[in-house]
Motif scaffolding. Structure first.
Motif, PDB file in Angstrom:
ATOM      1  N   ILE A 159       6.453  13.695 -14.637  1.00  0.00           N
ATOM      2  CA  ILE A 159       5.191  13.297 -14.006  1.00  0.00           C
ATOM      3  C   ILE A 159       4.181  14.429 -14.001  1.00  0.00           C
ATOM      4  O   ILE A 159       2.995  14.224 -14.258  1.00  0.00           O
ATOM      5  CB  ILE A 159       5.465  12.805 -12.571  1.00  0.00           C
ATOM      6  CG1 ILE A 159       6.291  11.516 -12.613  1.00  0.00           C
ATOM      7  CG2 ILE A 159       4.166  12.603 -11.803  1.00  0.00           C
ATOM      8  CD1 ILE A 159       6.825  11.087 -11.265  1.00  0.00           C
ATOM      9  N   GLU A 160       4.639  15.645 -13.716  1.00  0.00           N
ATOM     10  CA  GLU A 160       3.732  16.791 -13.603  1.00  0.00           C
ATOM     11  C   GLU A 160       4.366  17.991 -14.306  1.00  0.00           C
ATOM     12  O   GLU A 160       4.934  18.879 -13.666  1.00  0.00           O
ATOM     13  CB  GLU A 160       3.454  17.112 -12.129  1.00  0.00           C
ATOM     14  CG  GLU A 160       2.394  18.158 -11.900  1.00  0.00           C
ATOM     15  CD  GLU A 160       1.073  17.814 -12.567  1.00  0.00           C
ATOM     16  OE1 GLU A 160       0.479  18.733 -13.168  1.00  0.00           O
ATOM     17  OE2 GLU A 160       0.630  16.643 -12.483  1.00  0.00           O
ATOM     18  N   PRO A 161       4.297  18.020 -15.632  1.00  0.00           N
ATOM     19  CA  PRO A 161       5.000  19.068 -16.385  1.00  0.00           C
ATOM     20  C   PRO A 161       4.501  20.471 -16.127  1.00  0.00           C
ATOM     21  O   PRO A 161       5.187  21.442 -16.447  1.00  0.00           O
ATOM     22  CB  PRO A 161       4.778  18.661 -17.842  1.00  0.00           C
ATOM     23  CG  PRO A 161       3.595  17.756 -17.830  1.00  0.00           C
ATOM     24  CD  PRO A 161       3.640  17.043 -16.516  1.00  0.00           C
ATOM     25  N   THR A 162       3.320  20.613 -15.533  1.00  0.00           N
ATOM     26  CA  THR A 162       2.816  21.964 -15.250  1.00  0.00           C
ATOM     27  C   THR A 162       3.271  22.490 -13.901  1.00  0.00           C
ATOM     28  O   THR A 162       3.027  23.662 -13.582  1.00  0.00           O
ATOM     29  CB  THR A 162       1.283  21.987 -15.300  1.00  0.00           C
ATOM     30  OG1 THR A 162       0.763  21.145 -14.269  1.00  0.00           O
ATOM     31  CG2 THR A 162       0.775  21.512 -16.654  1.00  0.00           C
ATOM     32  N   ALA A 163       3.902  21.654 -13.093  1.00  0.00           N
ATOM     33  CA  ALA A 163       4.371  22.111 -11.779  1.00  0.00           C
ATOM     34  C   ALA A 163       5.449  23.172 -11.941  1.00  0.00           C
ATOM     35  O   ALA A 163       6.300  23.090 -12.832  1.00  0.00           O
ATOM     36  CB  ALA A 163       4.910  20.936 -10.972  1.00  0.00           C
ATOM     37  N   ARG A 164       5.420  24.174 -11.074  1.00  0.00           N
ATOM     38  CA  ARG A 164       6.417  25.239 -11.087  1.00  0.00           C
ATOM     39  C   ARG A 164       7.317  25.054  -9.866  1.00  0.00           C
ATOM     40  O   ARG A 164       6.836  24.941  -8.736  1.00  0.00           O
ATOM     41  CB  ARG A 164       5.745  26.601 -11.080  1.00  0.00           C
ATOM     42  CG  ARG A 164       4.811  26.791 -12.282  1.00  0.00           C
ATOM     43  CD  ARG A 164       4.048  28.094 -12.205  1.00  0.00           C
ATOM     44  NE  ARG A 164       4.923  29.254 -12.375  1.00  0.00           N
ATOM     45  CZ  ARG A 164       4.486  30.510 -12.338  1.00  0.00           C
ATOM     46  NH1 ARG A 164       3.202  30.755 -12.129  1.00  0.00           N
ATOM     47  NH2 ARG A 164       5.335  31.512 -12.497  1.00  0.00           N
ATOM     48  N   VAL A 165       8.614  25.020 -10.115  1.00  0.00           N
ATOM     49  CA  VAL A 165       9.578  24.708  -9.060  1.00  0.00           C
ATOM     50  C   VAL A 165      10.333  25.971  -8.649  1.00  0.00           C
ATOM     51  O   VAL A 165      10.868  26.683  -9.495  1.00  0.00           O
ATOM     52  CB  VAL A 165      10.566  23.619  -9.517  1.00  0.00           C
ATOM     53  CG1 VAL A 165      11.558  23.303  -8.393  1.00  0.00           C
ATOM     54  CG2 VAL A 165       9.823  22.351  -9.938  1.00  0.00           C
ATOM     55  N   ILE A 166      10.368  26.227  -7.346  1.00  0.00           N
ATOM     56  CA  ILE A 166      11.176  27.295  -6.769  1.00  0.00           C
ATOM     57  C   ILE A 166      12.347  26.643  -6.044  1.00  0.00           C
ATOM     58  O   ILE A 166      12.145  25.891  -5.086  1.00  0.00           O
ATOM     59  CB  ILE A 166      10.366  28.144  -5.771  1.00  0.00           C
ATOM     60  CG1 ILE A 166       9.186  28.823  -6.449  1.00  0.00           C
ATOM     61  CG2 ILE A 166      11.261  29.186  -5.097  1.00  0.00           C
ATOM     62  CD1 ILE A 166       8.268  29.549  -5.489  1.00  0.00           C
ATOM     63  N   MET A 220       0.462  23.947  -9.531  1.00  0.00           N
ATOM     64  CA  MET A 220       0.897  23.825  -8.128  1.00  0.00           C
ATOM     65  C   MET A 220       2.402  24.102  -8.049  1.00  0.00           C
ATOM     66  O   MET A 220       3.167  23.719  -8.920  1.00  0.00           O
ATOM     67  CB  MET A 220       0.584  22.426  -7.584  1.00  0.00           C
ATOM     68  CG  MET A 220       1.135  22.133  -6.206  1.00  0.00           C
ATOM     69  SD  MET A 220       0.351  23.035  -4.848  1.00  0.00           S
ATOM     70  CE  MET A 220      -1.099  22.009  -4.578  1.00  0.00           C
ATOM     71  N   TRP A 221       2.792  24.753  -6.977  1.00  0.00           N
ATOM     72  CA  TRP A 221       4.194  25.066  -6.749  1.00  0.00           C
ATOM     73  C   TRP A 221       4.896  23.948  -5.982  1.00  0.00           C
ATOM     74  O   TRP A 221       4.314  23.315  -5.114  1.00  0.00           O
ATOM     75  CB  TRP A 221       4.300  26.352  -5.938  1.00  0.00           C
ATOM     76  CG  TRP A 221       3.840  27.575  -6.658  1.00  0.00           C
ATOM     77  CD1 TRP A 221       2.592  28.134  -6.657  1.00  0.00           C
ATOM     78  CD2 TRP A 221       4.645  28.405  -7.496  1.00  0.00           C
ATOM     79  NE1 TRP A 221       2.555  29.260  -7.434  1.00  0.00           N
ATOM     80  CE2 TRP A 221       3.810  29.458  -7.962  1.00  0.00           C
ATOM     81  CE3 TRP A 221       5.974  28.381  -7.899  1.00  0.00           C
ATOM     82  CZ2 TRP A 221       4.262  30.461  -8.803  1.00  0.00           C
ATOM     83  CZ3 TRP A 221       6.435  29.385  -8.733  1.00  0.00           C
ATOM     84  CH2 TRP A 221       5.591  30.411  -9.180  1.00  0.00           C
ATOM     85  N   ILE A 222       6.169  23.740  -6.298  1.00  0.00           N
ATOM     86  CA  ILE A 222       7.038  22.853  -5.537  1.00  0.00           C
ATOM     87  C   ILE A 222       8.282  23.651  -5.174  1.00  0.00           C
ATOM     88  O   ILE A 222       8.939  24.223  -6.058  1.00  0.00           O
ATOM     89  CB  ILE A 222       7.452  21.611  -6.354  1.00  0.00           C
ATOM     90  CG1 ILE A 222       6.236  20.766  -6.731  1.00  0.00           C
ATOM     91  CG2 ILE A 222       8.460  20.768  -5.577  1.00  0.00           C
ATOM     92  CD1 ILE A 222       6.561  19.594  -7.657  1.00  0.00           C
ATOM     93  N   SER A 223       8.607  23.711  -3.886  1.00  0.00           N
ATOM     94  CA  SER A 223       9.899  24.268  -3.503  1.00  0.00           C
ATOM     95  C   SER A 223      10.898  23.128  -3.362  1.00  0.00           C
ATOM     96  O   SER A 223      10.521  21.986  -3.085  1.00  0.00           O
ATOM     97  CB  SER A 223       9.800  25.077  -2.204  1.00  0.00           C
ATOM     98  OG  SER A 223       9.826  24.235  -1.061  1.00  0.00           O
ATOM     99  N   ARG A 226       3.632  14.016  -7.846  1.00  0.00           N
ATOM    100  CA  ARG A 226       2.279  13.453  -7.789  1.00  0.00           C
ATOM    101  C   ARG A 226       1.394  14.240  -6.829  1.00  0.00           C
ATOM    102  O   ARG A 226       0.219  14.490  -7.105  1.00  0.00           O
ATOM    103  CB  ARG A 226       2.345  11.975  -7.389  1.00  0.00           C
ATOM    104  CG  ARG A 226       3.027  11.118  -8.459  1.00  0.00           C
ATOM    105  CD  ARG A 226       3.047   9.648  -8.089  1.00  0.00           C
ATOM    106  NE  ARG A 226       3.904   8.907  -9.010  1.00  0.00           N
ATOM    107  CZ  ARG A 226       3.573   8.546 -10.240  1.00  0.00           C
ATOM    108  NH1 ARG A 226       2.371   8.858 -10.706  1.00  0.00           N
ATOM    109  NH2 ARG A 226       4.423   7.882 -11.005  1.00  0.00           N
ATOM    110  N   LEU A 227       1.952  14.638  -5.694  1.00  0.00           N
ATOM    111  CA  LEU A 227       1.173  15.442  -4.754  1.00  0.00           C
ATOM    112  C   LEU A 227       0.839  16.801  -5.359  1.00  0.00           C
ATOM    113  O   LEU A 227      -0.273  17.312  -5.192  1.00  0.00           O
ATOM    114  CB  LEU A 227       1.944  15.608  -3.445  1.00  0.00           C
ATOM    115  CG  LEU A 227       2.113  14.337  -2.608  1.00  0.00           C
ATOM    116  CD1 LEU A 227       3.037  14.605  -1.430  1.00  0.00           C
ATOM    117  CD2 LEU A 227       0.763  13.818  -2.119  1.00  0.00           C
ATOM    118  N   ALA A 228       1.795  17.392  -6.076  1.00  0.00           N
ATOM    119  CA  ALA A 228       1.529  18.678  -6.729  1.00  0.00           C
ATOM    120  C   ALA A 228       0.434  18.552  -7.772  1.00  0.00           C
ATOM    121  O   ALA A 228      -0.308  19.508  -8.028  1.00  0.00           O
ATOM    122  CB  ALA A 228       2.812  19.214  -7.368  1.00  0.00           C
ATOM    123  N   GLY A 229       0.322  17.368  -8.367  1.00  0.00           N
ATOM    124  CA  GLY A 229      -0.720  17.129  -9.358  1.00  0.00           C
ATOM    125  C   GLY A 229      -2.071  16.801  -8.759  1.00  0.00           C
ATOM    126  O   GLY A 229      -3.037  16.569  -9.507  1.00  0.00           O
TER     127      GLY A 229
END
Length: 257
Positions: A26-33, A1-4, A137-140
């Motif tokens: 918390i969510e190491p797979t999240a990708r941040v822009i 899941m992406w997080i801006s 957490r929401l991204a997860g």
């Protein structure tokens, strides 16, 4: 899941990195822009404009935004659901225009569940201690309702709507933002006159055009920018200097007479 991620934190200190770290724990797979961290400190309207004009270009995900001069006060921490994404940040008007750009607020909650926060929450860094952990957490995939109680979207804090007025032979619109090139973006969304027609902005002459090169070097052009807003630009020069304006000022364009 992406997080801006949008803030007024700047890059001189470690605030942005600390929030990235809180997400990764918390969510190491999240990708941040990173949208920007160069909003002027405390400039909620500018943060709201940049966020709203950018989210539509991003993949569906969680939009974390922190421009929060009221941190540690009674202002609420919130998360919003829209048809094309989730938003997390303070309830100070920062998120609403972006939520509307994503289809409108369908659900809103106040962030009150301490299990979703950092183990220790400080009064001055909710970006790291509340907002980033909630976004992670929401991204997860955690359900929004577990973050806290529902609140009525009608009760969310809104910024004043930017001023736009028109009359016989004139248009007046509030300056929404000035970008790093000095282009002056206005709240209006339509041209004041047909392309190719000369207009006046105060004592300055300008031309209604489609791109910067429609006027000679240093000349002023009035056009629709890449966000669909009316803007005043100068060919190869900063228009904000030429007009001596800042966000919040009102620019009057005379189209006749």
């Amino acid at each position: 899941m992406w997080i801006s991620f949008t803030t007024d934190y700047g890059r001189r200190d470690g605030f942005v990195a600390a929030c990235h770290g809180a997400i990764a724990k918390i969510e190491p797979t999240a990708r941040v822009i990173d949208i920007t961290h160069e909003i002027m400190p405390g400039d909620v309207p500018r943060g709201a404009v940049v966020l709203a004009q950018t989210v539509g270009d991003l993949p569906t995900g969680v939009h974390l935004a922190v421009v929060d001069p009221g941190v540690g006060t009674a202002r609420r921490s919130i998360a919003l659901r829209a048809p094309r994404g989730l938003l997390v940040g303070p309830d100070n008007g920062l998120l609403i225009w972006a939520a509307e750009a994503l289809g409108g607020v369908t659900d809103a909650v106040e962030l009150t569940n301490p299990a979703w926060f950092a183990p220790a929450v400080t009064r001055t860094f909710h970006g790291r201690d509340i907002f980033a952990p909630v976004a992670a957490r929401l991204a997860g995939g955690a359900p929004l309702h577990e973050a806290g109680p529902a609140i009525d979207p009608a009760d969310l804090t809104r910024l004043p709507e930017p001023e736009v007025e028109t009359g016989d032979g004139w248009l007046a619109a509030e300056v929404l933002s000035v970008d790093r090139f000095g282009n002056v973006q206005l709240a209006a969304t339509t041209l004041p006159a047909p392309v190719g027609q000369p207009v006046r902005i105060g004592e300055r002459e300008a031309l209604v055009g489609e791109t910067f090169a429609d006027v000679p070097a240093g000349g002023l052009v009035v056009l629709i920018d890449s966000a669909g807003r009316l803007a005043v630009a100068a060919n190869g020069a900063p228009a904000d200097d030429a007009l001596d304006v800042v966000p919040g000022d009102v620019v009057r364009i005379t189209t006749g007479g």
